[in-house]
Design a protein around this motif. Structure first.
Motif, PDB file in Angstrom:
ATOM      1  N   TRP A  37       0.834  -1.204   0.000  1.00  0.00           N
ATOM      2  CA  TRP A  37       0.000   0.000   0.000  1.00  0.00           C
ATOM      3  C   TRP A  37       0.868   1.253   0.000  1.00  0.00           C
ATOM      4  O   TRP A  37       0.577   2.227  -0.703  1.00  0.00           O
ATOM      5  CB  TRP A  37      -0.935   0.014   1.209  1.00  0.00           C
ATOM      6  N   VAL A  38       1.934   1.232   0.796  1.00  0.00           N
ATOM      7  CA  VAL A  38       2.834   2.394   0.862  1.00  0.00           C
ATOM      8  C   VAL A  38       3.509   2.612  -0.487  1.00  0.00           C
ATOM      9  O   VAL A  38       3.558   3.741  -0.991  1.00  0.00           O
ATOM     10  CB  VAL A  38       3.872   2.220   1.993  1.00  0.00           C
ATOM     11  N   LEU A  39       4.018   1.549  -1.085  1.00  0.00           N
ATOM     12  CA  LEU A  39       4.658   1.682  -2.397  1.00  0.00           C
ATOM     13  C   LEU A  39       3.671   2.165  -3.452  1.00  0.00           C
ATOM     14  O   LEU A  39       4.013   2.996  -4.300  1.00  0.00           O
ATOM     15  CB  LEU A  39       5.281   0.352  -2.835  1.00  0.00           C
ATOM     16  N   GLY A  40       2.459   1.669  -3.408  1.00  0.00           N
ATOM     17  CA  GLY A  40       1.433   2.135  -4.338  1.00  0.00           C
ATOM     18  C   GLY A  40       1.172   3.617  -4.176  1.00  0.00           C
ATOM     19  O   GLY A  40       1.049   4.357  -5.153  1.00  0.00           O
ATOM     20  N   GLY A  41       1.088   4.071  -2.938  1.00  0.00           N
ATOM     21  CA  GLY A  41       0.891   5.498  -2.673  1.00  0.00           C
ATOM     22  C   GLY A  41       2.064   6.342  -3.126  1.00  0.00           C
ATOM     23  O   GLY A  41       1.880   7.421  -3.702  1.00  0.00           O
TER      24      GLY A  41
END
Length: 153
Positions: A37-41
């Protein structure tokens, strides 16, 4: 929703129910980790920042040097808001108009705003789309096919 689509397409009411259930089951198996999720953001934010920088660079390329980050960001947000209206693919015309109106409201001349927006859209929409199509066909050519395969097919 499926019932409405089936009625509209004049199909039996239960048509496609199994496919929808299978899709929901497959999607429920996906369990992204916090890092995902962090990488996607982060990648989404980088995409937006680079797109904004492309808009500023397009302005500079057509000779508009007095575009500040505030005006560029306002125009960019107006264009992104307009792109969420699903009238036509890619928001062609709608996004362009919103960007031009925002730039003109911010003090640019209509001709300057139009030139900057057309260059920006040429790069961020048409060029990226052309590269995507080229990669798609190159991948198909490398596999020995001319059309992309369907998932599971």
């Amino acid at each position: 929703m499926l019932g409405w689509a089936n009625a509209f397409l004049r199909r039996p009411a239960a048509s496609g129910v199994e496919r929808v259930r299978a899709l929901v089951e497959q999607l429920s198996l996906i369990r992204p980790r916090r890092r995902d999720w962090v990488l996607g953001g982060v990648f989404a934010a980088l995409n937006w920042i680079n797109d904004l920088l492309c808009l500023i660079a397009a302005c500079r390329a057509v000779g508009v040097t007095d575009v500040g980050i505030g005006l560029a960001m306002t125009a960019y947000v107006a264009g992104m808001a307009a792109s969420s209206i699903p009238l036509i693919p890619g928001g062609i015309g709608v996004v362009d108009g919103a960007l031009i109106v925002a730039f003109v409201a911010g003090g640019l001349g209509t001709d300057e705003a139009t030139a900057a927006v057309m260059l920006y859209r040429l790069i961020s929409f048409a060029l990226i789309g052309a590269i995507g199509w080229a990669v798609l066909f190159a991948a198909g050519y490398a596999r020995g096919t001319t059309a992309p395969r369907r998932p599971g097919g």
